[in-house]
Design a protein around this motif. Structure first.
Motif, short mmCIF file in Angstrom:
data_model
loop_
_atom_site.label_atom_id
_atom_site.label_comp_id
_atom_site.label_asym_id
_atom_site.label_seq_id
_atom_site.Cartn_x
_atom_site.Cartn_y
_atom_site.Cartn_z
N GLU A 1 -2.27 39.50 -12.23
CA GLU A 1 -3.30 38.72 -13.41
C GLU A 1 -3.48 37.32 -13.10
O GLU A 1 -4.76 36.92 -12.99
N ARG B 1 -6.78 35.40 -11.99
CA ARG B 1 -7.36 34.05 -12.85
C ARG B 1 -7.40 32.81 -12.05
O ARG B 1 -8.33 32.25 -12.06
N TYR B 2 -6.51 32.59 -11.18
CA TYR B 2 -6.62 31.43 -10.12
C TYR B 2 -7.70 31.44 -9.10
O TYR B 2 -8.45 30.51 -8.99
N LEU C 1 -10.56 33.09 -9.53
CA LEU C 1 -11.74 33.21 -10.39
C LEU C 1 -11.73 31.95 -11.06
O LEU C 1 -12.67 31.60 -11.84
N ALA C 2 -11.07 30.81 -10.66
CA ALA C 2 -10.83 29.46 -11.55
C ALA C 2 -12.11 28.75 -11.21
O ALA C 2 -12.63 27.62 -11.80
N THR D 1 -17.36 34.86 -22.67
CA THR D 1 -16.37 36.00 -22.83
C THR D 1 -14.82 35.52 -22.89
O THR D 1 -13.92 36.36 -23.56
N GLY D 2 -14.56 34.37 -22.61
CA GLY D 2 -12.96 34.00 -22.70
C GLY D 2 -12.49 34.64 -21.59
O GLY D 2 -11.30 34.61 -21.41
N TYR D 3 -12.85 35.28 -20.51
CA TYR D 3 -12.45 35.82 -19.26
C TYR D 3 -11.81 37.17 -19.67
O TYR D 3 -11.39 37.65 -18.53
N ASP D 4 -11.14 37.33 -20.78
CA ASP D 4 -10.28 38.56 -20.89
C ASP D 4 -10.80 39.82 -20.22
O ASP D 4 -10.20 40.27 -19.39
N LYS D 5 -12.10 40.07 -20.65
CA LYS D 5 -12.70 41.11 -20.00
C LYS D 5 -12.80 41.41 -18.60
O LYS D 5 -12.95 42.26 -18.04
N VAL E 1 -11.12 39.72 -16.42
CA VAL E 1 -9.95 40.03 -15.66
C VAL E 1 -9.48 41.22 -15.63
O VAL E 1 -9.12 41.80 -14.78
N ARG E 2 -9.63 41.85 -16.89
CA ARG E 2 -9.32 43.41 -16.97
C ARG E 2 -10.38 44.24 -16.13
O ARG E 2 -9.87 45.16 -15.30
#
Ligand code: FES
Ligand code: FES
Lengths: 160, 746
Positions: free
Chosen positions: A124, A128-129, A131-132, A139-143, A145-146
């Motif tokens: 994860e 995150r890094y 796609l930084a 979206t707040g990135y949650d979905k 990243v999933r």
């Protein structure tokens, strides 16, 4: 200012265009070639909405000049899926509701694909890094990243 | 309506793929800048580099002399004599006598290419006489501050106030002094928030065409095609119905695309070039300098609390600047300030103040996040000092259905208590905290909104359905409206296509704002579907030779309502639709109203942070959003709204701010320096969807978009105090600010 003639490959097709020497690759893709899937969110390399690959390397097309791509190979969102199939990332983005307005989505997909080609089994934190450099304001990135992790698992042949 | 009165639904509450998903993952979806037209010109805008300056002279001769430059417009090309809001919009679109902020448009150019238009814009010579400026809200209302516009104040402003105060308000209830006297602890502090930008990733873009005959068209990214049609018509002196506005896909808005900034300029330029279409696409720095951020605020709050946590009295005095025009959301901020609490004694005072900054626009729950930062921070300070659990105190004072809201009306059905119960029960509250780690909680509120709504639905010959709505789809509303329509008609979700249509296709719709699309367009779509069902029942009744009342609609088919009605096999929607041409013509439904029954929404957030004492950097370890959705039509997009709102609030709390230098110039008009949260800044954002159905909506919808941005501001400040023992009362709590606070504490 006189224009420069450029011949290059976009998503496997040979194309030609005339570029003002100051025009970015993003401008040329969008305004000269009609490939508007790549987006301009900032024009300064800070948002990733314009992500494309140049000879296989992930770049911000707003930071490349159109005149620089003579004889190169460019990959854009328009070439991501097959003729009648979606790339697993594209499917997983829809499935996970990883887009709201969808404006950042082409950039995330192109960047996500580049990640999975380099690292098929990212953590994860690695996702995150990587796609930084892509901003999403919805979206707040949650979905997102999933969706990337799930697409990676599917591409490795693991059941979700 | 109690929860159990909601029967089980087949589609509502499921998570199908969104109808526009394929277009959006393939790059095919067409946003504002993605459309071009034959014969199109490009526009560019000349902007003031000064915060406040008299425009002495504009000389466009050099620009116009360039080969390929077709037109220049200045304020002289606009109609005169406008008043009120129309004047404000016109003045903001194009400066008149004075430039009022850094980035204010003073001229615009049209040319045959984008680069040429930009070159020409640089050649437009503007002579300025620089005037004194002010950008801070407290300074702007202090004696001696430069007057931004004489006579801008409305009748609410008492005499003797600085002319930059353009609106004043006060309201309250009970006896505030007696309330404070009753308290065991009274605390009072000043809190400040900086302006933050909505930060949608898609810059404003507009393709406009306007002929000599006053007929025009626009392709534009907007939250509300009818609203901007009226605004553009007002600013340019056109007839509204002669302007046809098609909304593109929209790359985020968050309130910032409910109004106009440069949108009239392509039309004005087009008219001057004999009606050639003109496209303007803003750069990011234009977006940050010259489109609506939110207001900045300076807020005094005083609260009295008893030892048992009962809040006895509250006072809020808010000063907000929303740029060089009236419109800071100080009213909304005050209404939200104590909305979550049942407090008998309250006083609210508000000032809307002008400053040399861009005209603010709505931003997700406008006003509420600032109010929450002040009030929820202070409540936390009181809890801390009295040794009380912050969630128990919120529960103790929580408003319930039927209570009189702090701002006047009685609440309908609300779910704050249920929201707090779900929060307390969440496992995140049991997570262990280490050194320099802390936990903060806060509650937020938004009214939600209805507004003018017009929806049409038509049944196709094969029994599928199309719905025309006027609310642009920003975060999945096509999916939720398709779900509700399909549920009502009893047909598969895939059989419904929801289209966002242009202004020529429907009556006036308010924008997608105030969390209203799924509530209002959804409710109207359900009404339209019910109308069509009535018609289909009549057609079946006619064929069967029975009374229409003897026909009912079940699972997408007409059937006799009971044994007495007669024996007929069900007639499906496809059968009825297939012969509509010979049974009376097209079958459709239409609904327009200002739907009643808006349901307000409360949310509670819990955040765990870790502070690096060496750098002052705050890391979000865990984040929980609990919010009452009423009913989640498509839960994945409800979660998405919660998560997105939280992320924006986190950015506002920790990083985002408008930084002006002493010349009043914006210092950070690029994403590198106006730093919104990126993926590596955030953890997963946990969500709990509480469902206390809204009885005012056929499927219980409240509206979910706005509340979520409100609690993060105070929740994070509270968590930071919990982690390192310092209270920061000014946002953003950026590393330098927190480091300074840590040093001061020693
Ligand atoms: S447009 Fe290229 S990084 Fe933002
Ligand atoms: S989905 Fe809107 S910016 Fe990412």
């Amino acid at each position: 200012m006189s224009k420069i003639h450029v011949t290059t490959k976009v998503n496997g097709d040979t194309v030609e265009f005339l570029a003002d020497p100051r025009e970015t690759l993003l401008d040329c893709l969008r305004d000269r070639l009609g490939l508007t899937g790549s987006k301009e969110g900032c024009g300064t390399g800070d948002c990733g909405a314009c992500s494309v690959t140049l000879d296989g390397t992930l770049v911000c097309s707003c930071l490349v000049l159109g005149a620089e791509v003579q004889g190169r190979e460019i990959g854009t969102i328009e070439g991501m899926g097959g003729d009648d199939t979606l790339h697993p990332l594209q499917r997983k983005f829809i499935e996970h509701a990883a887009l709201q307005c969808g404006f950042c989505t082409p950039g995330f997909l192109v960047a996500g694909k580049a990640l999975l080609e380099k690292n098929p089994n990212p953590t994860e934190e690695e996702v995150r890094y990587w796609l930084a450099g892509n901003l999403c304001r919805c979206t707040g990135y949650d979905k997102i990243v999933r969706a990337v992790m799930d697409a990676a698992a599917e591409m490795r042949g693991e059941a979700a | 309506m109690a929860k159990d009165e909601f029967k089980e639904f087949k589609l509502v509450g499921t998570r199908p793929d969104r109808p526009d998903g394929l277009d959006k993952v393939t790059g095919r979806a067409r946003y504002g800048a993605d459309i071009s037209a034959p014969g199109m010109l490009w526009g560019a805008v000349v902007r003031s580099p000064h915060a406040h300056a008299r425009i002495v002279k504009i000389d466009a001769s050099k620009a116009l002399a360039m080969d390929g430059v077709k037109a220049v417009v200045t304020r002289a090309d606009f109609p005169t004599g406008l008043t009120g809001d129309a004047w404000n919009l016109q003045e903001n679109t194009m400066a008149g006598e004075r430039a009022l902020y850094d980035g204010h448009a003073v001229a615009a150019v049209a040319a045959i290419s984008k680069t040429l238009a930009e070159d020409a814009a640089r050649l437009v010579e503007v002579e300025y006489e620089i005037l004194p400026h002010v950008t801070d809200v407290d300074e702007a209302m202090a004696e001696g501050a430069p007057v931004i516009r004489e006579g801008a104040a409305d009748a609410t402003v008492p005499e003797g106030m600085h002319p930059n105060v353009v609106k004043y308000m006060e309201f309250g209830r009970g006896d505030i002094e007696a309330g404070f006297a009753e308290a065991d602890l009274v605390k009072e502090h000043t809190f400040k928030t900086e302006a933050a930008h909505q930060g949608y990733i898609e810059p404003h873009a507009c393709l406009g065409q306007l002929g000599e005959d006053g007929k025009g068209e626009m392709w534009v990214c907007t939250q509300g095609q009818w609203y901007i049609r009226k605004m553009c018509a007002d600013v340019l002196g056109l007839d509204g119905a002669q302007l046809r506005v098609t909304p593109s896909e929209i790359g985020g808005g968050f309130g910032g695309k409910t109004t106009i900034f440069m949108e009239p300029l392509p039309l004005a330029l087009s008219k001057k070039t004999g009606g050639r279409p003109v496209k303007i696409v803003m750069s990011r720095s234009e977006v940050l300098r010259a489109t609506g951020p939110t207001a900045s605020a300076s807020m005094d709050v005083k609260i009295g609390m008893k030892k048992d946590g009962t809040i006895t009295a509250g006072r809020a005095e808010f000063r907000m600047q929303g740029g060089a025009f009236p419109g800071a959301p100080v009213d909304m901020a005050l209404y939200c300030a104590f909305a979550g609490y049942n407090v008998p004694n309250l006083e609210h005072v508000g000032y809307d103040v002008l400053a040399n900054r861009p005209k603010c626009a709505a931003y997700r729950a406008p006003g509420s996040p600032m109010a929450a930062f002040a009030v929820e921070s202070l409540v936390d300070e009181l809890c801390r000092e009295l040794g009380l659990d912050p969630l128990e105190v919120r529960m103790k004072n929580a408003v319930k259905s039927g209570d009189q809201a702090s701002y006047g009306p009685k609440f309908g059905s609300i779910g704050l208590v249920e929201t707090l119960e779900a929060t307390v029960a969440h496992p995140n509250l049991q997570a262990e905290l280490g050194p320099n780690q802390g936990r903060g909680v806060a509650v937020g509120y938004w009214f939600n909104h209805s507004g003018e709504t017009s929806v049409s639905m038509a049944i196709s010959e094969d029994g599928t359905a199309q719905v025309s709505v006027g609310t642009p789809d920003i975060g999945g509303s096509r999916a939720s409206i398709a779900l509700m329509t399909a549920e009502t008609l009893g047909i598969p979700y895939e059989d419904v296509r929801v289209n966002v249509v242009e202004t020529g296709a429907l009556g006036v719709n308010e924008p997608t704002h105030g969390s209203r699309a799924t509530f209002a367009s959804g409710k109207a779509a359900v009404e339209a579907a019910r109308q069509a069902i009535g018609e289909m029942c009549r057609r079946a009744a006619k064929e069967w030779g029975i009374e229409p009342e003897a026909v009912e609609w079940v699972d997408g088919a007409a059937q006799p309502a009971g044994p007495n009605a007669g024996e007929f096999p069900p007639m499906t929607i496809a059968e009825i639709a297939g012969k509509m041409g010979s049974t009376g013509g097209p079958i459709s439904g239409h609904h327009e109203s200002v739907p009643e029954g808006v349901g307000a929404s409360f949310g509670a957030h819990v955040v765990d942070v870790e502070v690096d004492p060496e750098t002052g950097r705050t890391t979000i370890l865990r984040y929980l959003v609990v919010q009452d959705a009423g009913r989640a039509i498509h839960p994945a997009y409800v979660e998405g709204q919660y998560q997105g709102g939280a992320a924006q609030g986190i950015g506002w709390a920790l990083n985002e701010e408008y930084i002006y230098d002493d010349q009043g110039r914006l210092q950070n008009p690029v994403f590198l320096d106006y730093r919104v949260p990126v993926a590596s800044d955030l953890p997963m954002i946990d969500t709990v969807i509480v469902e206390v159905p809204n009885p005012g909506h056929p499927y219980g919808v409240r509206g979910v978009g706005e509340t979520g941005i409100t609690p993060p501001l105070p929740a994070i400040a509270n968590a930071i105090q919990d982690a390192v023992g310092v209270r920061v009362r000014q946002l953003p709590i950026s590393p330098p600010r927190l480091l300074a606070a840590l040093k001061a504490k020693g």
